[in-house]
Motif scaffolding. Structure first.
Motif, mmCIF file in Angstrom:
data_model
loop_
_atom_site.group_PDB
_atom_site.id
_atom_site.type_symbol
_atom_site.label_atom_id
_atom_site.label_comp_id
_atom_site.label_asym_id
_atom_site.label_seq_id
_atom_site.Cartn_x
_atom_site.Cartn_y
_atom_site.Cartn_z
ATOM 1 N N LEU A 137 -16.202 -16.227 -16.514
ATOM 2 C CA LEU A 137 -15.420 -17.466 -16.573
ATOM 3 C C LEU A 137 -15.330 -18.122 -15.195
ATOM 4 N N ARG A 138 -15.133 -17.313 -14.155
ATOM 5 C CA ARG A 138 -15.036 -17.862 -12.798
ATOM 6 C C ARG A 138 -16.367 -18.445 -12.334
ATOM 7 N N ASP A 139 -17.463 -17.940 -12.936
ATOM 8 C CA ASP A 139 -18.792 -18.469 -12.599
ATOM 9 C C ASP A 139 -19.113 -19.740 -13.372
ATOM 10 N N GLY A 140 -18.170 -20.192 -14.219
ATOM 11 C CA GLY A 140 -18.351 -21.451 -14.936
ATOM 12 C C GLY A 140 -18.755 -21.331 -16.384
ATOM 13 N N ALA A 141 -18.845 -20.108 -16.915
ATOM 14 C CA ALA A 141 -19.217 -19.945 -18.321
ATOM 15 C C ALA A 141 -18.114 -20.473 -19.231
ATOM 16 N N LYS A 142 -18.503 -20.993 -20.395
ATOM 17 C CA LYS A 142 -17.537 -21.507 -21.358
ATOM 18 C C LYS A 142 -16.880 -20.354 -22.116
ATOM 19 N N ASN A 143 -15.653 -20.597 -22.582
ATOM 20 C CA ASN A 143 -14.913 -19.573 -23.318
ATOM 21 C C ASN A 143 -15.700 -19.053 -24.512
ATOM 22 N N ALA A 144 -16.264 -19.973 -25.297
ATOM 23 C CA ALA A 144 -16.973 -19.580 -26.516
ATOM 24 C C ALA A 144 -18.197 -18.730 -26.189
ATOM 25 N N ARG B 149 -18.797 -14.807 -27.390
ATOM 26 C CA ARG B 149 -19.978 -14.341 -28.127
ATOM 27 C C ARG B 149 -20.711 -13.240 -27.362
ATOM 28 N N LYS B 150 -20.855 -13.423 -26.075
ATOM 29 C CA LYS B 150 -21.605 -12.455 -25.250
ATOM 30 C C LYS B 150 -20.952 -11.077 -25.254
ATOM 31 N N LEU B 151 -19.614 -11.047 -25.162
ATOM 32 C CA LEU B 151 -18.894 -9.773 -25.050
ATOM 33 C C LEU B 151 -18.313 -9.289 -26.379
ATOM 34 N N ASN B 152 -18.483 -10.106 -27.442
ATOM 35 C CA ASN B 152 -17.943 -9.767 -28.765
ATOM 36 C C ASN B 152 -16.420 -9.564 -28.709
ATOM 37 N N VAL B 153 -15.759 -10.521 -28.053
ATOM 38 C CA VAL B 153 -14.302 -10.519 -27.918
ATOM 39 C C VAL B 153 -13.786 -11.804 -28.562
ATOM 40 N N PRO B 154 -12.656 -11.771 -29.305
ATOM 41 C CA PRO B 154 -12.133 -12.988 -29.939
ATOM 42 C C PRO B 154 -11.912 -14.116 -28.931
ATOM 43 N N THR C 85 -8.509 -14.304 -27.294
ATOM 44 C CA THR C 85 -8.279 -13.333 -26.223
ATOM 45 C C THR C 85 -8.894 -13.817 -24.918
ATOM 46 N N ILE C 86 -10.105 -14.379 -25.009
ATOM 47 C CA ILE C 86 -10.761 -14.927 -23.814
ATOM 48 C C ILE C 86 -9.921 -16.047 -23.221
ATOM 49 N N SER C 87 -9.392 -16.925 -24.084
ATOM 50 C CA SER C 87 -8.559 -18.034 -23.621
ATOM 51 C C SER C 87 -7.305 -17.521 -22.917
#
Length: 262
Positions: free
Chosen positions: A16-23, A27-32, A35-37
């Protein structure tokens, strides 16, 4: 329910700090996605970043004055019957307090407290079978209720932050009242005694508070100690989930500051 450890959380925050989007991170980590938000919000709050330019001011992020008595009461309600959720259909999380239909005064008190703590946010009541959910939406709920987290409250540690403890210490009765209004009650017990060969019935009031969380029960009893209320633990079987206030002087104190639900 899946529980994600510190390593997974750190991986998400790095992305996230590197600029990746929440969604994409979800998907990448298979986390809801919710929770990411939440992880992103808490990370930004710790670093002093504002969650949104157009969001109403927050006492924690922006230094707006907090209505402390109302907050102490609302905190008690939240620790009992409240939770914070973030449904996919809404951009903003909501704090929801479930109130029984039989206690309309409690719903009014809850709504007043929400409006005092969140003066710039809308509050609503959602009708459910036998109850209503009193709700407020705000991007800053996690700032004001840092006890929010994954899983049920009694399955994780619950502790007040220093600034919350200062508010509870300054307004203990509001906190106690919120806890009683959520997970407590005032009842009338009775017993019989032999007096002069005759069995007479005696009635006496009592306050009860029941919660599965050891931490929440301790917050309740610690606050009772500070205001001079005597209490005992009642075990149901082997589960010490019930706190009782039955001594006459302590019940009188509770009646002066808390009273029955209405």
């Amino acid at each position: 329910m899946n529980f994600h450890g510190t390593d997974m959380r750190q991986k998400a925050l790095t992305l996230l700090r590197d600029g990746a989007k929440n969604a994409d991170v979800a998907r990448k980590l298979n986390v809801p996605a919710g929770t990411i938000s939440y992880w992103k919000h808490m990370d930004r709050a710790k670093r002093g970043e504002c969650p949104g330019k157009h969001d109403p001011s927050c006492p924690r992020c922006h230094g707006r004055e907090l209505e402390e008595p109302a907050y102490s009461y609302l905190l008690g309600l939240y620790l009992g019957d409240g939770h914070i959720s973030h449904y996919s259909g809404h951009r903003v999380p909501n704090l929801m307090i479930t109130c029984a239909e039989s206690w309309p005064g409690l719903m009014d008190d809850c709504e007043r407290a929400m409006r005092a703590v969140f003066p710039d946010n809308s509050v609503c009541r959602v009708r459910k079978t036998g109850c209503r959910n009193v709700k407020v939406y705000s991007k800053h709920l996690h700032c004001l209720f840092p006890q929010h987290g994954l899983g049920k409250k009694h399955n994780r540690a619950i502790a007040l932050e220093a600034w919350q403890q200062e508010i509870v210490d300054a307004h203990p009765w509001e906190f106690i009242r919120g806890l009683i209004h959520s997970d407590g009650c005032r009842i009338t017990n009775w017993t019989t005694r032999l007096v002069g060969g005759l069995r007479k019935r005696y009635e006496y009031p009592r306050y009860l508070f029941a919660n599965k969380s050891d931490d929440i029960r301790k917050l309740f009893t610690d606050t009772l100690d500070k205001v001079g209320v005597e209490w005992t633990t009642l075990a149901r079987g082997s589960d010490p989930f019930n706190i009782s206030v039955a001594r006459k002087a302590s019940v009188a104190l509770m009646d002066d500051h808390v009273g029955p639900k209405y």
